[in-house]
Design an enzyme around this catalytic site. Sequence first.
Site, mmCIF file in Angstrom:
data_model
loop_
_atom_site.group_PDB
_atom_site.id
_atom_site.type_symbol
_atom_site.label_atom_id
_atom_site.label_comp_id
_atom_site.label_asym_id
_atom_site.label_seq_id
_atom_site.Cartn_x
_atom_site.Cartn_y
_atom_site.Cartn_z
ATOM 1 N N GLU A 1 21.113 -32.139 -10.273
ATOM 2 C CA GLU A 1 20.518 -33.473 -10.114
ATOM 3 C C GLU A 1 19.293 -33.418 -9.188
ATOM 4 O OE1 GLU A 1 24.389 -36.440 -10.571
ATOM 5 O OE2 GLU A 1 24.217 -35.145 -8.821
ATOM 6 N N TYR A 2 19.449 -32.645 -8.112
ATOM 7 C CA TYR A 2 18.344 -32.487 -7.153
ATOM 8 C C TYR A 2 17.142 -31.846 -7.852
ATOM 9 C CZ TYR A 2 15.928 -31.084 -2.833
ATOM 10 O OH TYR A 2 15.003 -30.906 -1.833
ATOM 11 N N ASP A 3 17.435 -30.776 -8.608
ATOM 12 C CA ASP A 3 16.353 -30.067 -9.314
ATOM 13 C C ASP A 3 15.629 -30.980 -10.293
ATOM 14 O OD1 ASP A 3 16.895 -27.822 -7.949
ATOM 15 O OD2 ASP A 3 18.003 -26.802 -9.567
ATOM 16 N N CYS B 1 6.333 19.100 35.871
ATOM 17 C CA CYS B 1 6.269 18.086 34.817
ATOM 18 C C CYS B 1 6.766 18.696 33.500
ATOM 19 C CB CYS B 1 4.830 17.603 34.676
ATOM 20 S SG CYS B 1 4.576 16.589 33.217
ATOM 21 N N GLU C 1 14.402 -23.249 18.027
ATOM 22 C CA GLU C 1 14.577 -21.819 17.791
ATOM 23 C C GLU C 1 14.839 -21.593 16.301
ATOM 24 O OE1 GLU C 1 14.261 -20.289 20.675
ATOM 25 O OE2 GLU C 1 15.110 -18.280 20.467
ATOM 26 N N ASP D 1 19.641 -16.981 19.997
ATOM 27 C CA ASP D 1 18.875 -15.745 20.049
ATOM 28 C C ASP D 1 18.019 -15.625 18.790
ATOM 29 O OD1 ASP D 1 17.945 -13.352 20.846
ATOM 30 O OD2 ASP D 1 19.810 -12.240 20.531
ATOM 31 N N TYR E 1 15.602 -28.121 20.255
ATOM 32 C CA TYR E 1 16.224 -28.371 21.555
ATOM 33 C C TYR E 1 15.341 -29.070 22.591
ATOM 34 C CZ TYR E 1 14.041 -23.789 22.253
ATOM 35 O OH TYR E 1 13.158 -22.745 22.279
ATOM 36 N N LYS F 1 23.509 -16.086 31.326
ATOM 37 C CA LYS F 1 23.662 -15.051 30.309
ATOM 38 C C LYS F 1 25.115 -14.641 30.132
ATOM 39 C CE LYS F 1 19.557 -14.282 28.803
ATOM 40 N NZ LYS F 1 19.014 -12.989 28.693
ATOM 41 N N GLU G 1 23.803 -26.173 26.850
ATOM 42 C CA GLU G 1 23.545 -25.888 25.431
ATOM 43 C C GLU G 1 23.738 -24.406 25.196
ATOM 44 O OE1 GLU G 1 19.468 -26.905 24.770
ATOM 45 O OE2 GLU G 1 19.777 -28.956 25.432
ATOM 46 N N CYS H 1 -2.694 15.318 32.540
ATOM 47 C CA CYS H 1 -1.427 15.502 31.825
ATOM 48 C C CYS H 1 -1.495 14.764 30.485
ATOM 49 C CB CYS H 1 -0.271 14.966 32.666
ATOM 50 S SG CYS H 1 1.305 15.019 31.814
ATOM 51 N N ARG I 1 5.688 -19.093 19.513
ATOM 52 C CA ARG I 1 5.526 -19.174 20.951
ATOM 53 C C ARG I 1 4.382 -18.281 21.430
ATOM 54 N NH1 ARG I 1 7.153 -16.536 25.626
ATOM 55 N NH2 ARG I 1 7.814 -17.940 27.264
ATOM 56 N N ASP J 1 23.244 -29.665 -7.404
ATOM 57 C CA ASP J 1 21.983 -28.928 -7.419
ATOM 58 C C ASP J 1 21.140 -29.335 -8.623
ATOM 59 O OD1 ASP J 1 22.921 -27.726 -5.225
ATOM 60 O OD2 ASP J 1 23.038 -25.682 -6.062
ATOM 61 N N LEU K 1 12.744 -19.006 30.769
ATOM 62 C CA LEU K 1 13.843 -19.480 31.610
ATOM 63 C C LEU K 1 14.216 -18.416 32.619
ATOM 64 C CD1 LEU K 1 16.207 -20.965 28.872
ATOM 65 C CD2 LEU K 1 15.125 -22.252 30.713
ATOM 66 N N CYS L 1 3.308 18.965 31.151
ATOM 67 C CA CYS L 1 2.154 19.827 31.449
ATOM 68 C C CYS L 1 2.531 20.977 32.387
ATOM 69 C CB CYS L 1 1.030 19.008 32.057
ATOM 70 S SG CYS L 1 1.449 18.353 33.675
ATOM 71 N N LYS M 1 22.403 -20.809 24.091
ATOM 72 C CA LYS M 1 21.077 -20.191 24.054
ATOM 73 C C LYS M 1 20.983 -19.391 22.767
ATOM 74 C CE LYS M 1 17.694 -17.824 26.831
ATOM 75 N NZ LYS M 1 17.311 -16.667 26.044
ATOM 76 N N CYS N 1 4.225 13.057 38.145
ATOM 77 C CA CYS N 1 3.284 14.096 37.751
ATOM 78 C C CYS N 1 1.911 13.563 38.127
ATOM 79 C CB CYS N 1 3.361 14.349 36.247
ATOM 80 S SG CYS N 1 1.981 15.342 35.667
#
Length: 677
Positions: A37-39, A409, A175, A119, A227, A316, A115, A432, A138, A35, A85, A412, A117, A427
């Site tokens: 060296e990267y910094d 109802c 995603e 979430d 994807y 699913k 693949e 209402c 999206r 880290d 999908l 009401c 899916k 109703c």
Amino acid sequence: MPATKTTKARALELREQLNRHNHLYYIANQPELSDAEYDALMQELRGIEAEYPDLLSPDSPTQRVGAPPAPEFIEITHPVPLLSLSNVFGDDDLIAWHHRVSEFLEIDEFPMVCEVKIDGLAIALTYESGVLTRGATRGDGVTGEDVTANIRTIGSIPLRLQGGDFPQRLEVRGEIYFPKKAFDAFNEERVVEGLPPYMNPRNSASGSLRQLDSRETAKRPLDVWIYAIGWAEGGPIPQSHSGRLAAMSGWGFKVNPWTSTVATLDGVRTAYKKAIEERDGLDYLIDGMVIKVDDVGYQDRLGFVGREPRWATAYKFPPEQVSAILDEIRVSVGRTGALTPYAYFEEGVYVGGVVVHQASLHNEQDINRKKIAAGQRVIVQRAGDVIPQVVGPVPGQRDPPEYRLPEVCPVCEVPVFRDDDEAVVRCVNGRCPVQIQRLIEHFAGRGAMDIEGLGEKMAVLLFNEGLVLDVADIYRLKKEETQARLMEMEGLGELSVQKLLDGIEASKNQPLPKLLFGLGILHVGSEVSELLADRFGSLDEVMAATEEELISIEGIGPRIAASVRDWSQQEGNLEIVKRLIESDVNPRQERREPQDLPWTGLRFVVTGKLEAFSRPEAQARIKSLGGAVSSSVSGKTDYVVVGEEPGSKYDKAMRLEVAILDEAEFLNKLAETESVA
Ligand code: IVH
């Protein structure tokens, strides 16, 4: 002072090195630098850029830290819409999907890519000459929000592509997700700081990506899986999905290794089992497996139904189920007055990763058929984002007495109307309060007029104060009066009232489909609203439409047509529309006449076996030119397309003297029409 050549060269070199180490760290998982060296490299580059600002470029790794807050997100239109999908929920559905594809293509086997899916939330990333130029959410698939500044803060998204064989202009899709472990740690910290924890990784990924201050996004360890290629220009891309995944990986994108190419349904089943087994061990949420036809030529032939491709589907996972004692069956009244029973759990039930207090019970018949009652132990299930449901009682309990929805109802107290045809209890009191409040809320909601500051609470408040008694009243709110009443009641300040009024004013520019959707006409959802807006172009014209005109629209059947007609004939609704128009809520758009498509109004029947394509494919081509396809020949049929061994439809066409096209004639007609369309 301009930078010297050597400084310029050093900046370039540092950028290349940092980009390479970034890829090694985030994507290849093989860091070569510590880290520190990267910094040190990063510090050096920052130093140069601070001294010579003209050396700064958008693909510089120093640009990942976040930019100052933006006032709002800019809406962008996706050049190629982001699709959704279709779903399959079990082996029968899976077989049916495979069968449809196979019939369409007229081949028994075709390679498929499986693949996971993920979430999270979908994102589209644009690269020009290999440099990241835009990241967009999206949204509704057609328009999304420009979140480029936030996207830049995600370490695993390359700012510049690797190698040289990428197309000049390219959009990839993927995603964004919040890794599970990081999410737990992040939440623990929030609790320590006295802040409420986030619900789940998916919501917090979405919340994090939609921060107006990208420095805030930079603090969240968001990650990505890429994807798909959305579109590409200036350079060839592979013509198989698996080839594209490999190519994208080569260009430096983070492509999910959990992918397999299979030839048969058994291959899909094996992959699905494996996904379920490995699900918990992955550091990101998945809610199923995506199956995609590998060959892009096949994909193009298969095309879409609405917004869903025929060439892919989501398999699913089975929903998670738990059992709990049902405390009470409660009843809610919706925007259309429908009474809906729902299950209430006092203590809450932990299912699918969240605590739920309410679960859906569908309707009265369903409750009685399944023998569900308060006081019993029931099975509750939840799949992903779906509303939790009561599946049924745990077996072995005594049969309960029949359940019946209330006769009046619950809000009401006006007697309800039982529509046994539709299996709903409604109703029908137009006054209402809940229905009106829900309609105001719906009208102001995101899919409709999208009025900032007018959510559920405000809708109830404005209604109870007598300020807004129908949706047209929204546009008659006067600042002084609103402020006086709301301040007195709720202690709302001038600023929040002004914000509400600004939101209302801005909503006058919403396009016609949003307004139509907002009116809450029964059976008129966002897609039907688009169809109505396209055909009629203004609110007045929709109101004046006859039932025949409505039915003639592709996608609108008798049920919707009757509902629109009923709505526009009611005195109260006419009045609301009149007042809306008086308040300048009157969006217009260009009408798309039905004759816009060359075959609109023509009816086809396809029969027999065709050489060039399968029957479903021929039908899809006809529809894409605006033609209608029916299954039987009648006096209304314009053309019968006849393949080999046509059978009785051919005879009937002869008898009724309907025009007959053999395959060659049909192909000619198609080619002629498509060349002008
Ligand atoms: S392909 C037609 N692949 O699922 C192509 N989508 O329900 C559609 N998603 O909006 C996208 N993992 O956000 C594809 N491996 C994957 C995916 C995936 C998650 C999401 C994506 C899409 C939604 C569709």
